[in-house]
Motif scaffolding. Structure first.
Motif, PDB file in Angstrom:
ATOM      1  N   ARG A   1     -47.754  62.844 -12.249  1.00  0.00           N
ATOM      2  CA  ARG A   1     -47.657  61.782 -11.602  1.00  0.00           C
ATOM      3  C   ARG A   1     -46.912  61.782 -10.103  1.00  0.00           C
ATOM      4  NH1 ARG A   1     -45.071  57.526 -15.729  1.00  0.00           N
ATOM      5  NH2 ARG A   1     -44.706  55.995 -14.174  1.00  0.00           N
ATOM      6  N   GLN A   2     -46.263  62.863 -10.026  1.00  0.00           N
ATOM      7  CA  GLN A   2     -45.863  63.181  -8.727  1.00  0.00           C
ATOM      8  C   GLN A   2     -46.453  64.334  -8.234  1.00  0.00           C
ATOM      9  OE1 GLN A   2     -42.224  63.464 -10.379  1.00  0.00           O
ATOM     10  NE2 GLN A   2     -42.137  61.269 -10.115  1.00  0.00           N
TER      11      GLN A   2
ATOM     12  N   SER B   1     -49.324  55.497 -15.120  1.00  0.00           N
ATOM     13  CA  SER B   1     -48.516  55.269 -14.011  1.00  0.00           C
ATOM     14  C   SER B   1     -47.615  53.900 -14.147  1.00  0.00           C
ATOM     15  CB  SER B   1     -49.160  55.617 -12.459  1.00  0.00           C
ATOM     16  OG  SER B   1     -49.981  54.448 -12.416  1.00  0.00           O
TER      17      SER B   1
ATOM     18  N   GLY C   1     -46.556  52.819 -17.120  1.00  0.00           N
ATOM     19  CA  GLY C   1     -45.970  52.978 -18.239  1.00  0.00           C
ATOM     20  C   GLY C   1     -44.538  53.750 -17.924  1.00  0.00           C
ATOM     21  N   GLU C   2     -43.513  53.348 -18.690  1.00  0.00           N
ATOM     22  CA  GLU C   2     -42.149  54.209 -18.390  1.00  0.00           C
ATOM     23  C   GLU C   2     -42.218  55.297 -19.232  1.00  0.00           C
ATOM     24  OE1 GLU C   2     -38.851  51.828 -18.718  1.00  0.00           O
ATOM     25  OE2 GLU C   2     -39.067  50.516 -16.958  1.00  0.00           O
ATOM     26  N   ASP C   3     -41.306  56.188 -19.118  1.00  0.00           N
ATOM     27  CA  ASP C   3     -41.567  57.425 -19.911  1.00  0.00           C
ATOM     28  C   ASP C   3     -40.733  57.052 -21.094  1.00  0.00           C
ATOM     29  OD1 ASP C   3     -42.279  60.108 -20.425  1.00  0.00           O
ATOM     30  OD2 ASP C   3     -39.991  60.384 -20.302  1.00  0.00           O
TER      31      ASP C   3
ATOM     32  N   LEU D   1     -34.724  59.201 -12.952  1.00  0.00           N
ATOM     33  CA  LEU D   1     -36.100  58.806 -13.515  1.00  0.00           C
ATOM     34  C   LEU D   1     -36.477  57.700 -12.540  1.00  0.00           C
ATOM     35  CD1 LEU D   1     -36.298  59.113 -17.065  1.00  0.00           C
ATOM     36  CD2 LEU D   1     -37.668  60.220 -15.440  1.00  0.00           C
TER      37      LEU D   1
ATOM     38  N   GLY E   1     -39.399  57.341  -9.458  1.00  0.00           N
ATOM     39  CA  GLY E   1     -40.423  56.352  -9.460  1.00  0.00           C
ATOM     40  C   GLY E   1     -40.985  55.936 -10.797  1.00  0.00           C
ATOM     41  N   ILE E   2     -40.296  56.531 -11.736  1.00  0.00           N
ATOM     42  CA  ILE E   2     -40.887  56.494 -13.263  1.00  0.00           C
ATOM     43  C   ILE E   2     -40.453  55.320 -13.959  1.00  0.00           C
ATOM     44  CG2 ILE E   2     -41.266  57.556 -15.481  1.00  0.00           C
ATOM     45  CD1 ILE E   2     -42.329  59.075 -13.482  1.00  0.00           C
ATOM     46  N   VAL E   3     -39.183  54.969 -13.673  1.00  0.00           N
ATOM     47  CA  VAL E   3     -38.386  53.858 -14.462  1.00  0.00           C
ATOM     48  C   VAL E   3     -38.108  52.786 -13.201  1.00  0.00           C
ATOM     49  CG1 VAL E   3     -36.526  52.897 -15.603  1.00  0.00           C
ATOM     50  CG2 VAL E   3     -37.594  54.932 -16.097  1.00  0.00           C
ATOM     51  N   ALA E   4     -38.680  51.614 -13.443  1.00  0.00           N
ATOM     52  CA  ALA E   4     -38.142  50.454 -12.500  1.00  0.00           C
ATOM     53  C   ALA E   4     -36.698  50.252 -12.269  1.00  0.00           C
ATOM     54  CB  ALA E   4     -39.078  49.076 -12.652  1.00  0.00           C
TER      55      ALA E   4
END
Lengths: 217, 211
Positions: free
Chosen positions: A84-85, A213, A215-217, B55, B59-62
């Motif tokens: 994603r990065q 992108s 979805g959270e992890d 995270l 930018g993975i978690v808002a």
């Protein structure tokens, strides 16, 4: 471009070194076709009539089996977060995965389809039409599958949900796929199938990338 | 900052940043800024939100509330950060060099060459070995080598010293110090105390503790 190629090479290497996965899919494809005569009886005329549908169902099921391999391993070992990065856009990553998914899970089925044609007492003319319809239609199945796999990748043990999501989307592919094998009006159905494939393959990378992108992890 | 500065002057600024998972806040409202050549150490008990904060910054978690921005970054130059998480993103069926080559290709080979990066982390003899045979510490070193092959100004490190031996611990310190020398920024969540040669470069934020 070289990043895209690196992605393709990586996916193909992983698939090749993955061992028997491809063979398993091919055997599954053939076995699904092979059990049909046992279920419906050895009536050659009936078998020949339902053969197009059976081939498409076998291909559809076999391709669903391979879906879980598409994003889950990368999700589990943390690669997906890093992708994603990456400098390479995520949609290009998905496109590369889609291409290799087709190469390792659809192309082998097409190569193995003569065996199935033999088992289902298909005549030569129908066989050629089946080959073309599989070539044209399987990219659409792969594309819908990629979207389903991307939506469910963050769900733990979501491996079985993707096929259920994908199945309704694939109905048009099956309709036009079998339609393009049957003798009447096959060319119109083939054109529809080609349109479906082109559209699905063009849109799926963006849809799947968006699903991953957001979805959270 | 020294003459080895290679990154554009970026700074990370967070204002009232609240991070959490599943709608539950894990951190208090955080205000911090990280300037070039500085490292922010995140300390705190298990579950205090260190990984979640990293995270969020990746930018993975808002974020639940507040804002953060990487000031001075240019959207044209692509992603500006390396995230190095618990999981090493190492494919066991690719060789060590293939793993690293892949990341260099997709992230842009702007940093060290593959051989030089492997040498830095002490894996130079293992380039042709399947990564599946690496020990946990060696996999970690391979993950760290990924940060060296593509230059990016911001490093987000989650337990960078996990599974590493004493020498590996020094390695992390050395890599971090080098990165800061080049004008990079780093945020590291760690239980092991990391001591840079110049302690003035470090700032520690303790998560979980109420101010």
């Amino acid at each position: 471009m070289s990043a895209f190629r690196a992605m393709l090479v990586r996916e193909l290497r992983l698939a090749r070194r993955g061992g028997g996965d491809v063979l398993t899919l091919v055997l599954f494809f053939i076995i699904v076709g092979a059990i049909v005569p046992f279920a419906v009886g050895p009536d050659r005329e009936l078998l020949a009539r339902i053969a197009p549908g059976m081939v498409w169902i076998a291909a559809f099921l076999a391709m669903l089996l391979g879906l879980d391999r598409l994003f889950r391993p990368d999700h589990e070992d943390g690669s997906l977060i890093l992708l994603r990065q990456a400098d390479l856009p995520l949609s290009a990553v998905v496109a590369a995965k889609l291409i290799t998914h087709w190469l390792v899970s659809a192309l082998p089925l097409i190569v193995a389809s003569p065996f199935l044609a033999m088992l289902l007492a298909m005549d030569v003319e129908t066989f050629w039409r089946m080959l073309i319809s599989l070539l044209v239609g399987t990219p659409a199945l792969a594309a819908f599958g990629a979207v389903g796999a991307a939506v469910t990748v963050a769900i733990r043990r979501g491996g079985l949900i993707a096929p259920i999501l994908v199945a309704p989307l694939s109905i048009p592919v099956l309709i036009f796929g079998t339609g393009s094998i049957s003798a009447t009006q096959s060319s119109a159905a083939l054109l529809f199938l080609a349109a479906l494939s082109l559209m699905a393959v063009a849109l799926a990378p963006f849809a799947a990338a968006l699903a991953i992108s957001s979805g959270e992890d | 900052m020294t003459s080895r500065q290679v990154f554009p002057p970026l700074s990370l600024r967070a204002t009232g940043l609240v991070c959490g998972r599943g709608g539950m806040a894990l951190t208090r409202a955080l205000d911090f800024s990280v300037t070039p050549g500085r490292c922010l150490l995140l300390r705190g008990a298990n579950g205090s939100g260190k990984t979640t904060l990293l995270l969020t910054l990746a930018g993975i978690v808002a974020p639940l509330d507040g804002v953060f921005a990487l000031e001075g970054s240019d959207a044209e130059t692509g992603p500006a950060l390396h995230y190095c998480g618990h999981r090493n993103a190492v494919k066991p069926r690719l060789t060590v060099a293939e793993n690293l080559c892949f990341w260099a290709a997709v992230n842009g080979a702007t940093g060290l060459s593959i051989d030089a990066a492997l040498q830095q982390v002490g894996l130079e003899r293992l380039g042709d070995l399947d990564a599946g045979y690496l020990s946990a510490g060696q996999s970690r070193r391979l993950a760290l080598a990924r940060l060296l092959v593509s230059l990016r100004p911001l490093w987000l490190l989650d337990e960078p010293t996990a599974a590493l031996d004493a020498e590996g611990h020094d390695l992390v310190t050395r890599l971090l110090d080098n990165h800061l020398d080049m004008g990079g920024l780093a945020i590291a969540a760690t239980h092991d105390p990391i001591t840079l040669p110049d302690p003035a470069r470090m700032e520690t934020v303790v998560l979980g503790a109420r101010p």
